[in-house]
Design an enzyme around this catalytic site. Sequence first.
Site, short mmCIF file in Angstrom:
data_model
loop_
_atom_site.label_atom_id
_atom_site.label_comp_id
_atom_site.label_asym_id
_atom_site.label_seq_id
_atom_site.Cartn_x
_atom_site.Cartn_y
_atom_site.Cartn_z
N ASP A 47 19.42 30.17 4.01
CA ASP A 47 20.22 31.38 4.22
C ASP A 47 20.74 31.80 2.85
OD1 ASP A 47 21.72 33.39 5.62
OD2 ASP A 47 23.51 32.18 5.33
N SER A 48 21.39 32.95 2.80
CA SER A 48 22.01 33.38 1.54
C SER A 48 23.14 32.43 1.14
CB SER A 48 22.56 34.79 1.69
OG SER A 48 23.58 34.80 2.67
N CYS B 169 24.08 38.37 12.48
CA CYS B 169 24.14 37.90 11.09
C CYS B 169 24.70 36.49 11.23
CB CYS B 169 25.07 38.76 10.25
SG CYS B 169 25.49 37.98 8.66
N CYS C 127 18.51 33.41 8.53
CA CYS C 127 19.08 34.61 7.93
C CYS C 127 18.38 35.83 8.51
CB CYS C 127 18.87 34.56 6.41
SG CYS C 127 19.51 36.01 5.58
N GLU D 230 31.61 34.70 2.96
CA GLU D 230 31.01 33.85 1.93
C GLU D 230 32.04 33.54 0.83
OE1 GLU D 230 27.81 32.69 2.29
OE2 GLU D 230 28.05 31.57 0.45
N HIS E 167 26.31 34.64 9.45
CA HIS E 167 27.68 34.42 8.95
C HIS E 167 28.73 34.74 10.03
CE1 HIS E 167 25.90 34.25 4.94
NE2 HIS E 167 27.08 33.98 4.42
N1 DGL Z 1 23.54 35.29 7.05
C1 DGL Z 1 22.61 36.30 6.68
C2 DGL Z 1 22.15 37.14 7.84
O1 DGL Z 1 22.03 36.62 8.93
C3 DGL Z 1 22.88 36.98 5.36
C4 DGL Z 1 24.15 37.71 5.22
C5 DGL Z 1 24.35 38.17 3.80
O2 DGL Z 1 24.17 37.36 2.89
O3 DGL Z 1 24.68 39.36 3.63
O4 DGL Z 1 21.85 38.29 7.70
#
Ligand code: DGL
Length: 257
Positions: free
Chosen positions: A6-7, A182, A69, A151, A184
């Site tokens: 993931d990011s 997402c 992600c 984050e 996150h």
């Molecule tokens: N967690 C990721 C997603 O599901 C990336 C979110 C991000 O880094 O902007 O899109």
Amino acid sequence: MIGIFDSGMGGLTVLKAIREEMPSIDVLYFGDTKNAPYGSKSREELSRLTIQAIQILRARSARSIVSACNSVSASMTVSLMDTFSLSSEGTPEYLLEMVGPTVSYFKESTARLLLCATTATIKSQMYQNAFEMIGKHVDTLAIPELAGAIEAGAPDADIERVIRTSLEEIEMKNYDIVILACTHYPLVANVFERILGKSILVFDPAVAVAERVKKQLWPREMADGKTIFLLSQDSEPFRMYVELLFPKSKYSIEVLQ
Ligand code: DGL
């Protein structure tokens, strides 16, 4: 060993669900903290970062890979790789991603759905098209600043403000379920729940993804249950969430140079 990426810390929500399903799987988790957030990046940038992440995991012997992600799915690199096996040595044996399992989960549902995600995910129309393919409609809402704020370890009050500001545009009485598309966002599911109240269900797709991972990778990936985290840049909030979500697990955190 399976690779998850993931990011940054978002994929931890997916890892947690996978761990609950399969405690004895070995996991190598790559968080691209140096390049986070992904959600505001172009499709080209996301493709480049996706290939890089997969190479990092493959180089350390992760045979099967889970893209935790949604924004990466939006770059379409993952699905293209999966379909066409783009590069023979670099291509994992199994490549799983977020969109397919999430949409399939709602096949039989008659609920009115609102899907919240990053700008990259919403702009790609990936979810909108996938829901249409199963004969369902989904409304969407991008919450541009949210993944970055999580984050960075922003306080609850800031997170709440970001979510409230985006939700203000929406007539919430038109929906039964809010899908957190997402990875996150489930880290702050309690804030969504507080704002939305009891009449709306907040759905974390990690459950559906973990089920799919189990179906594909169990028992072939049965091992010792160890977890190695790789980060492209050290991050205090990442370490904090690891401790919070996996208090009793054995793990190590390595920062790539
Ligand atoms: N967690 C990721 C997603 O599901 C990336 C979110 C991000 O880094 O902007 O899109």
